[in-house]
Design a protein around this motif. Structure first.
Motif, mmCIF file in Angstrom:
data_model
loop_
_atom_site.group_PDB
_atom_site.id
_atom_site.type_symbol
_atom_site.label_atom_id
_atom_site.label_comp_id
_atom_site.label_asym_id
_atom_site.label_seq_id
_atom_site.Cartn_x
_atom_site.Cartn_y
_atom_site.Cartn_z
ATOM 1 N N ILE A 59 0.934 -1.359 -0.118
ATOM 2 C CA ILE A 59 0.001 0.197 0.113
ATOM 3 C C ILE A 59 0.699 1.151 -0.085
ATOM 4 N N VAL B 226 -4.612 -1.684 -3.715
ATOM 5 C CA VAL B 226 -5.158 -0.689 -2.351
ATOM 6 C C VAL B 226 -6.676 -0.848 -1.851
ATOM 7 N N THR C 54 -7.384 -3.215 1.410
ATOM 8 C CA THR C 54 -8.020 -2.240 2.584
ATOM 9 C C THR C 54 -9.409 -2.337 2.740
ATOM 10 N N TRP D 61 -10.118 3.350 1.920
ATOM 11 C CA TRP D 61 -8.920 4.281 1.564
ATOM 12 C C TRP D 61 -9.865 5.449 1.103
ATOM 13 N N ALA E 180 -4.958 5.147 3.645
ATOM 14 C CA ALA E 180 -5.585 3.781 3.452
ATOM 15 C C ALA E 180 -5.559 3.153 4.764
#
Length: 182
Positions: free
Chosen positions: A86, A145, A149, A153, A166
């Protein structure tokens, strides 16, 4: 623009690499005690960490080191691989903006099981989540990402750029039951 208040213990600088430099006052709200002329001091083990990085490809390595060290301190080792992916994506996107000052990378722990990684850069261009075609080699980072997550984010624009953040959560371990041989 109203000033945002911050607590002194919310802002700590960790120096891990020559890319990280203290440049004195910035547009970020830093207490006067943080405008250092001496080398940066490590953050307390439980506190957040903030660092300024130059817009260079090598900045991703320094950001990964910062995130890794904090996760080890917080005993969240199982999040290291995902957090490194990330932060690499967020820093790489910031590098691509072409800004000439410094980006600010921050890692904090809002709860016992959640970390928040953020990168503030000087560009007002917003990141866009696009679905890459099968044969494309780019446009996969924000999707990664988003997946890692679980959609936690986002972007916070400000007068001088934006902060992309994030949140990554440790999932509680599921108890395992041993099977007894029949």
């Amino acid at each position: 623009m109203p000033q945002q208040s911050t607590r002194d213990d919310d802002l700590h600088v960790i120096s891990l690499d020559p890319l990280m430099a203290d440049c004195g006052p910035t547009t970020l709200h830093r207490p006067r005690s943080m405008l250092m002329t001496a080398p940066a001091q490590p953050a307390p083990p439980c506190g957040p960490a903030t660092v300024k990085l130059r817009y260079q490809p090598r900045a991703a390595r320094a950001a990964r080191q910062l995130v890794q060290r904090k996760l080890v301190e917080w005993n969240l080792d199982e999040l290291i691989d995902a957090a490194e992916l990330i932060i690499t994506e967020l820093v790489s996107n910031a590098v691509k903006t072409g800004c000439q000052t410094f980006m600010v990378v921050k890692v904090r722990r809002p709860t016992e099981t959640t970390i928040r990684i953020s990168v503030r850069d000087g560009s007002r261009a917003m990141p866009v989540l696009v679905r890459a075609r099968e044969n494309e080699e780019c446009h996969r980072g924000l999707h990664l990402v988003h997946t890692l997550t679980e959609g936690q984010w986002g972007v916070t624009p400000d007068a001088f750029g934006k902060t992309v953040y994030a949140s990554l959560r440790r999932h509680s371990a599921t108890p395992t039951t041993e099977r007894t041989p029949r």
